[in-house]
Design an enzyme around this catalytic site. Structure first.
Site, PDB file in Angstrom:
ATOM      1  CE  LYS A 161      22.623 -14.462   1.481  1.00 21.83           C
ATOM      2  NZ  LYS A 161      21.453 -15.149   0.915  1.00 21.83           N
ATOM      3  CD1 TRP A 166      -2.705  -6.555  -3.442  1.00 18.01           C
ATOM      4  CD2 TRP A 166      -0.494  -5.808  -3.314  1.00 18.01           C
ATOM      5  NE1 TRP A 166      -1.972  -7.427  -4.178  1.00 18.01           N
ATOM      6  CE2 TRP A 166      -0.653  -7.071  -4.088  1.00 18.01           C
ATOM      7  CE3 TRP A 166       0.725  -5.359  -3.468  1.00 18.01           C
ATOM      8  CZ2 TRP A 166       0.407  -7.767  -4.927  1.00 18.01           C
ATOM      9  CZ3 TRP A 166       1.691  -6.349  -3.843  1.00 18.01           C
ATOM     10  CH2 TRP A 166       1.633  -7.281  -4.838  1.00 18.01           C
ATOM     11  CE  LYS A 226      18.421 -10.783  -6.508  1.00 18.78           C
ATOM     12  NZ  LYS A 226      18.768 -11.197  -5.411  1.00 18.78           N
ATOM     13  CG  ASN A 259       1.337  -0.392   4.218  1.00 16.43           C
ATOM     14  OD1 ASN A 259       0.739  -1.630   4.300  1.00 16.43           O
ATOM     15  ND2 ASN A 259       2.418  -0.073   3.950  1.00 16.43           N
ATOM     16  N   GLY A 260      -0.871  -2.211   6.719  1.00 17.37           N
ATOM     17  CA  GLY A 260      -0.600  -3.188   7.818  1.00 17.37           C
ATOM     18  C   GLY A 260      -1.880  -4.080   8.164  1.00 17.37           C
ATOM     19  CB  CYS A 288      -0.882   0.218   1.157  1.00 13.56           C
ATOM     20  SG  CYS A 288      -1.775  -1.426   1.393  1.00 13.56           S
ATOM     21  CD  GLU A 294      20.416 -18.186   2.937  1.00 16.89           C
ATOM     22  OE1 GLU A 294      20.993 -19.029   2.279  1.00 16.89           O
ATOM     23  OE2 GLU A 294      20.426 -17.210   2.710  1.00 16.89           O
ATOM     24  CG  HIS A 317      28.157 -38.613  12.035  1.00 17.25           C
ATOM     25  ND1 HIS A 317      27.888 -39.920  12.475  1.00 17.25           N
ATOM     26  CD2 HIS A 317      27.148 -38.071  12.772  1.00 17.25           C
ATOM     27  CE1 HIS A 317      27.221 -40.097  13.330  1.00 17.25           C
ATOM     28  NE2 HIS A 317      26.432 -38.867  13.541  1.00 17.25           N
ATOM     29  CD  GLU A 349      25.258 -15.159  -1.041  1.00 14.85           C
ATOM     30  OE1 GLU A 349      25.336 -15.160  -2.479  1.00 14.85           O
ATOM     31  OE2 GLU A 349      24.366 -15.295  -0.504  1.00 14.85           O
ATOM     32  NE  ARG A 396       4.400   1.418  -1.218  1.00 14.99           N
ATOM     33  CZ  ARG A 396       5.152   1.616  -0.122  1.00 14.99           C
ATOM     34  NH1 ARG A 396       6.386   2.046  -0.179  1.00 14.99           N
ATOM     35  NH2 ARG A 396       4.695   1.231   1.137  1.00 14.99           N
TER      36      ARG A 396
HETATM   37  C1  F6R Z   1      22.406 -16.604  -2.845  1.00 14.59           C
HETATM   38  C2  F6R Z   1      21.534 -16.615  -3.828  1.00 14.59           C
HETATM   39  C3  F6R Z   1      21.476 -17.844  -4.660  1.00 14.59           C
HETATM   40  C4  F6R Z   1      20.193 -18.192  -5.232  1.00 14.59           C
HETATM   41  C5  F6R Z   1      20.213 -19.333  -6.248  1.00 14.59           C
HETATM   42  C6  F6R Z   1      19.002 -19.407  -6.989  1.00 14.59           C
HETATM   43  O1  F6R Z   1      22.230 -15.417  -1.884  1.00 14.59           O
HETATM   44  O2  F6R Z   1      20.857 -15.727  -4.066  1.00 14.59           O
HETATM   45  O3  F6R Z   1      22.042 -18.954  -4.055  1.00 14.59           O
HETATM   46  O4  F6R Z   1      19.326 -18.433  -4.117  1.00 14.59           O
HETATM   47  O5  F6R Z   1      21.028 -18.808  -7.500  1.00 14.59           O
HETATM   48  O6  F6R Z   1      18.414 -18.391  -7.504  1.00 14.59           O
HETATM   49  P1  F6R Z   1      16.896 -18.157  -7.768  1.00 14.59           P
HETATM   50  O7  F6R Z   1      16.192 -18.085  -6.420  1.00 14.59           O
HETATM   51  O8  F6R Z   1      16.789 -17.021  -8.647  1.00 14.59           O
HETATM   52  O9  F6R Z   1      16.365 -19.526  -8.591  1.00 14.59           O
END
Ligand code: F6R
Length: 614
Positions: free
Chosen positions: A491, A74, A609, A100-101, A2, A487, A510, A494, A27
């Site tokens: 994180k 929305w 990305k 909004n909420g 919203c 994860e 193990h 990377e 948005r």
């Molecule tokens: C790490 C990261 C990647 C994605 C992977 C899959 O931060 O973003 O490991 O998760 O490349 O990407 P998608 O979700 O776009 O299929």
């Protein structure tokens, strides 16, 4: 998500509000409205379902003059109709609110107000707010005081703007938690209020963003800031640049941090329109499958890569727990080459924030060729995953610019939580009451994410400095937190380029336990869940070997601090929300470590990305 825009000053508000709402249209919205108060104290509302062009046409036909506010909605509670569009009025037609909420306790508030004689004209949760304010005004409170006291009755996270016909030169705006921003914009003899900086920037670069727990009482001459417990505070006025990239970062140093911080709002966007409270259910209208088809499924296969694959591990566990359906989370790149068993009773769910990951797309094709029904969960409408699947559930996280996935990670788990609830309910594995419990829990996520972001302030920077020289990290978790340990390690490596491994805690004995030493800190996810005692056992194993432990623990668990070296807290939460909330400290720990090292956090080396090659 919203949008809110308000104007007080010497010009007519309606055209400025419309233009402001246009700048917030990115948005997403499904209806819009404007309320204007003229000099004589007449309050009028124009609202319309559909695109802003409909509202523009309406205002051309029935123009308004005076100060006012507007909203793009929305839908969450109630269909996207004219009646449900904001602004909403109280019974006297003098108090007007945009919001909004999600008012988590709106059913009880509405029942109380109805019993007291209030009549409602929409199916929204928002409408209780002007009624609450009116009740307090009738008791003699000022507008600002009435808004503040009404806000104290609301559960959940909110951004609210309110005006009263009797005081056309005052607008009260406030923020509770992280349901989206509210900023005040300063002009000369005129003032603006908006949910997002880009809506203000063409009008002013002098702004005061409200922090959670703050409110602004705005007049054409300026504004007074207060905390929601009524203390007056200095107005944190700042000048923002017109640089669109900086503006897009919303005052944060990196996109990644902005995207972590906006997780409450992106979770709320994901939930919009997907939670029904009477009767409670997860509404996934996008799914074309009949209840009979859902009942005929014999298993669910989740396909994904990287961070998203860790999200699918959570999704598979939730599906098994809530829908009592065999479910697996597959590395899509392995699945596509291993000649998997697939049939018509398989639901193959391809999860990909970009919707373009080559391995995930191929694995989905393979499953479809084998007769499976396919579902895409993605953040990008129109992506290949969306176009290629039988159905799509969008994550609605908003654009994610930082290469490292953060808000899409949380939203993909959230979509899978809704899917598991929907499947469980449709298949009879969840009773109505149990489904209602999950709907309530999901509705609490935005506010709890806001709390998770508030905890540990300043601690991340201290830990980053203390542990940045570590040779490597181990991340341990169990149950729904095993994927979050993985994860956390991903994180960290990377963006900080420090080696890290994440694993199921019992796995450590193990082999990896051989790595334990002072230079290998262990991050242990030890929330107060069913496996808490087991995790304590694993922590003792590390400590007995001279290891260093950073615990991610439930706030209020006073006993844990004595057993470990450092603690990052997560708010107490319903069990299914634990992975989504525990994602916050692992993201922020990685972020601050990488910032400490001076790395390019938004574009880490060697990464893209979307990974469109296998
Ligand atoms: C790490 C990261 C990647 C994605 C992977 C899959 O931060 O973003 O490991 O998760 O490349 O990407 P998608 O979700 O776009 O299929």
């Amino acid at each position: 998500m919203c949008g809110i825009f308000g104007y007080l000053g010497y010009q007519d508000a309606a055209p400025l509000v419309l233009a402001g709402l246009e700048r917030l249209a990115y948005r997403g919205y499904d209806s819009a409205g404007v309320a204007v108060i003229d000099r004589a104290g007449h309050l009028e509302v124009r609202k319309s379902a559909g695109k802003l062009a409909n509202l523009t046409t309406l205002l051309e036909r029935e123009p308004l003059s005076g100060s006012g506010l507007g909203h793009t909605r929305w839908a969450t509670h109630g269909a996207p109709t004219d009646a449900n569009a904001h602004p909403h009025l109280d019974g006297t037609g003098e108090v007007v609110v945009v919001h909004n909420g999600i008012v988590e306790n709106y059913i009880e508030l509405k029942a109380r107000l109805t019993a007291e004689g209030h009549e409602f004209s929409s199916a929204t949760d928002t409408e209780v707010i002007p009624h609450l304010i009116q009740e307090l005004l009738a008791q003699g409170h000022t507008l600002a005081e009435a808004v503040r006291l009404a806000a104290a009755e609301l559960r959940g996270a909110h951004a609210i703007a309110c005006m009263h016909a009797g005081s056309p030169d005052t607008l009260v705006a406030l923020r509770i938690g992280n349901a989206g921003g509210v900023s005040v914009g300063f002009g000369s003899g005129e003032m603006f209020v908006a949910s997002d900086l880009p809506a203000l920037l063409p009008l002013t670069t002098s702004v005061a963003p409200l922090a959670p727990g703050e409110m602004a009482v705005v007049t054409p001459e300026g504004c007074e800031m207060l905390t929601l417990d009524g203390r007056r505070i200095d107005t944190a006025r700042q000048t923002v640049t017109m640089n669109p990239v900086a503006a897009a970062k919303g005052g944060h140093r990196h996109f990644m941090l902005k995207e972590i911080m906006e997780q409450p709002e992106s979770a709320m966007s994901c939930l919009r329109g997907r939670l029904a409270f009477t009767p409670p259910s997860a509404v996934l209208g996008e799914l074309p499958f009949t209840s009979e088809e859902l009942r005929s499924l014999s298993r669910v296969v989740f396909l994904g890569m990287g961070t998203t694959q860790y999200a699918t591990r959570v999704g598979a566990r939730m599906t098994e727990l809530l829908a009592r359906l065999p479910a697996s989370a597959e590395d899509a790149s392995e699945y596509r080459y291993r000649e998997p068993v697939v049939d018509e009773a398989t639901l193959a769910v391809g999860v990909s924030q970009s919707g373009e990951t080559a391995d995930t797309l191929e694995a989905m094709h393979l499953a479809a060729d084998g007769g499976a029904r396919t579902l895409a969960i993605t953040n990008v409408a129109g992506s290949q995953a969306d176009r290629g699947a039988d159905a799509t559930l969008l994550m609605h996280a908003g654009p994610e610019i930082g290469v490292a996935s953060t808000k899409t990670f949380v939203n993909s788990m959230l979509v899978m939580y809704l899917l598991a609830t929907h499947l469980g309910h449709a298949r009879g594995a969840l009773t109505d009451d149990a489904a209602a419990g999950h709907v309530d829990a999901a509705a609490r996520l935005p506010a709890l994410l806001g709390e998770a972001l508030e905890l540990n302030r300043g601690v991340y920077e201290r830990l980053a400095a203390a542990y940045v020289k570590a040779r490597r990290f181990l991340f341990l978790g169990r149950g729904l937190l095993d994927p979050i340990a993985r994860e956390g390690a991903l994180k960290l490596k990377e963006i900080s380029y420090i080696h890290a491994e994440g694993m199921a805690a019992a796995e450590m004995k193990h082999g990896p336990i051989a790595l334990i030493d002072r230079e290998t800190p262990v991050v242990a996810l030890v929330l107060r869940d069913a496996l808490y005692e087991k995790m304590l056992g694993n922590i003792s194993e590390v400590k007995a070997r001279g290891g260093v432990v950073i615990a991610i623990a439930t706030a209020g668990d006073d006993s844990i601090a004595a057993q470990v070296d450092d603690v990052l807290w997560v708010p107490p939460c319903p069990p299914m929300l634990a992975p989504m909330l525990a994602a916050v400290p692992v993201q922020l720990f990685a972020y601050h470590t990488a910032v400490h090292l001076g790395n390019d956090v938004d574009q880490p080396r060697n990464l893209a990305k979307s990974v469109t090659v296998e």
